[in-house]
Design a protein around this motif. Structure first.
Motif, PDB file in Angstrom:
ATOM      1  N   SER A  20       0.963  -1.199  -0.251  1.00  0.00           N
ATOM      2  CA  SER A  20       0.026  -0.102  -0.132  1.00  0.00           C
ATOM      3  C   SER A  20       1.044   1.269   0.082  1.00  0.00           C
ATOM      4  CB  SER A  20      -0.897   0.136   1.200  1.00  0.00           C
ATOM      5  OG  SER A  20      -2.007  -0.925   1.057  1.00  0.00           O
ATOM      6  N   GLU A  75      -7.370   5.402   0.782  1.00  0.00           N
ATOM      7  CA  GLU A  75      -5.928   4.917   0.740  1.00  0.00           C
ATOM      8  C   GLU A  75      -5.487   5.192   2.020  1.00  0.00           C
ATOM      9  OE1 GLU A  75      -4.797   2.915  -1.397  1.00  0.00           O
ATOM     10  OE2 GLU A  75      -5.980   2.949  -3.104  1.00  0.00           O
ATOM     11  N   ASN A  84      -6.721   3.082   4.858  1.00  0.00           N
ATOM     12  CA  ASN A  84      -6.388   1.815   4.525  1.00  0.00           C
ATOM     13  C   ASN A  84      -4.995   1.518   5.224  1.00  0.00           C
ATOM     14  OD1 ASN A  84      -5.697  -0.781   3.479  1.00  0.00           O
ATOM     15  ND2 ASN A  84      -4.723   0.083   1.522  1.00  0.00           N
ATOM     16  N   THR A  94      -4.152  -0.901   8.366  1.00  0.00           N
ATOM     17  CA  THR A  94      -3.158  -1.797   8.288  1.00  0.00           C
ATOM     18  C   THR A  94      -2.109  -1.765   9.345  1.00  0.00           C
ATOM     19  OG1 THR A  94      -3.833  -1.951   6.043  1.00  0.00           O
ATOM     20  CG2 THR A  94      -1.862  -3.220   6.624  1.00  0.00           C
ATOM     21  N   ALA A 131      -9.850  -2.413   6.241  1.00  0.00           N
ATOM     22  CA  ALA A 131      -8.912  -1.869   5.506  1.00  0.00           C
ATOM     23  C   ALA A 131      -8.926  -2.489   3.989  1.00  0.00           C
ATOM     24  CB  ALA A 131      -7.410  -2.189   5.992  1.00  0.00           C
ATOM     25  N   LEU A 181     -11.878  -0.577   2.232  1.00  0.00           N
ATOM     26  CA  LEU A 181     -11.462   0.679   1.898  1.00  0.00           C
ATOM     27  C   LEU A 181     -10.580   0.789   0.690  1.00  0.00           C
ATOM     28  CD1 LEU A 181     -10.870   2.467   5.333  1.00  0.00           C
ATOM     29  CD2 LEU A 181     -12.700   3.002   3.802  1.00  0.00           C
ATOM     30  N   ALA A 182      -9.556  -0.216   0.604  1.00  0.00           N
ATOM     31  CA  ALA A 182      -8.749  -0.066  -0.501  1.00  0.00           C
ATOM     32  C   ALA A 182      -9.254  -0.320  -1.731  1.00  0.00           C
ATOM     33  CB  ALA A 182      -7.590  -1.260  -0.327  1.00  0.00           C
ATOM     34  N   PHE A 214      -4.882  -5.439  -1.235  1.00  0.00           N
ATOM     35  CA  PHE A 214      -6.214  -5.778  -0.776  1.00  0.00           C
ATOM     36  C   PHE A 214      -6.314  -7.241  -0.650  1.00  0.00           C
ATOM     37  CE2 PHE A 214      -9.858  -7.611  -3.085  1.00  0.00           C
ATOM     38  CZ  PHE A 214     -11.020  -7.214  -2.018  1.00  0.00           C
ATOM     39  N   CYS A 251      -4.888  -8.174   2.657  1.00  0.00           N
ATOM     40  CA  CYS A 251      -5.644  -7.892   3.869  1.00  0.00           C
ATOM     41  C   CYS A 251      -6.778  -8.955   4.034  1.00  0.00           C
ATOM     42  CB  CYS A 251      -6.390  -6.537   3.646  1.00  0.00           C
ATOM     43  SG  CYS A 251      -5.212  -5.208   4.029  1.00  0.00           S
TER      44      CYS A 251
END
Length: 288
Positions: free
Chosen positions: A23, A125, A128, A132, A165, A168-169, A209, A212
């Motif tokens: 990310s 972003e 996220n 994380t 997360a 959201l990503a 993503f 996660c």
């Protein structure tokens, strides 16, 4: 056993760390989309040795009153393909005749009505990354400490944080894709690409993503297994508390008399009582 448990905790930390690294790399880079632009060549202006320019020659009439310019490039020869790459923050394209790049803000390229959506994508972003990072801190504390932590709560928190997360990503990536495609169609003419495709940063973003989601599934599995093990321990403890060994017989010295029955007429029996009687009481009791 402790070393094995530590290795398992470190293995659970690996996908979350990779997701955070992917990310951060994707957000900071400008290679979400790559492609080429068709640009007209500039005039060489009688400078020999210059590449990617239109060569021309001057001619004059007999009386020298008029000059004629002859250009030899025709059709597609008058254009050159320049590579470009775009990220969340800026758009860069290579310069003609040099190895450098010209960069400008990507926000200045997109239509004005889509700038709010771009900021929403950037905000998603950033959230996220924060979620994380929080998951990495929680799992790191689990690896470093042996006791004093509520591991069930840690696993439950990590499962929730990584799911949020990842969602959201996903939303941020989809919003950016929509913004870029709109800009390709409605953006300025000096920016519109002729061909384009997604770059390595875009692949890293979607890889984050996926990691996660993997971390969330792993944390949920650990939480479920720990809850099941805890429930089995509690049920075992309750069963041991209600076992037959806990019900002891009363002491014989307090409740049992030694008796000896003897036959007697008229259907009665004489029972000799040897204990727990006063000294003046008779030794036999008649029971019919």
């Amino acid at each position: 056993m402790d070393r094995r448990a530590r290795q398992q905790r470190a293995l659970a930390l690996l996908p979350v760390c990779l997701a955070l690294t992917f990310s951060l790399t994707a957000v900071c880079s400008s290679y979400w989309c790559e492609g080429t632009r068709r640009v007209a060549k500039p005039l060489c202006q009688d400078r020999p040795g210059v590449l990617h320019c239109i060569h021309y020659s001057r001619g004059s009439s007999d009386n020298g009153s008029q000059a004629v310019q002859y250009i030899w490039e025709m059709g597609d020869d008058k254009f050159v393909q320049r590579r470009f790459h775009v990220g969340l923050w800026q758009s860069c394209e290579e310069t003609l005749g040099s190895t450098g790049e010209n960069c400008r803000s990507f926000q200045s390229v997109i239509p004005a009505e889509e700038q709010g959506v771009l900021w929403l994508s950037i905000g998603a972003e950033v959230l996220n990354i924060l979620l994380t990072l929080t998951s990495v801190v929680l799992l790191g504390s689990r690896v470093r400490h042996h006791s004093g932590f509520h591991w069930l709560k840690v696993d439950a928190s990590v499962a929730i944080l990584t799911v949020l997360a990842g969602l959201l990503a996903m939303v941020a990536h989809m919003m950016y894709t929509t913004i870029f495609q709109i800009t390709v169609n409605l953006g300025p003419e000096d920016w519109k690409p002729q061909t384009w495709d997604y770059g390595w940063s875009y692949c890293l973003a979607w890889g984050s993503f996926a990691l996660c989601m993997v971390a969330s599934v792993m944390a949920t599995s650990r939480y479920t297994a720990a809850r099941r093990e805890l429930a089995e321990k509690k049920s075992g403890q309750k069963g041991s508390q209600h076992s037959p060994q806990d019900f002891q017989k009363p002491k014989t010295s307090e409740s049992v008399w030694e008796t000896e029955a003897a036959p007697s007429p008229a259907g009665c029996a004489l029972i000799s009582v040897s204990k727990h009687l006063p000294p003046e009481a008779p030794g036999k009791v008649s029971v019919c």
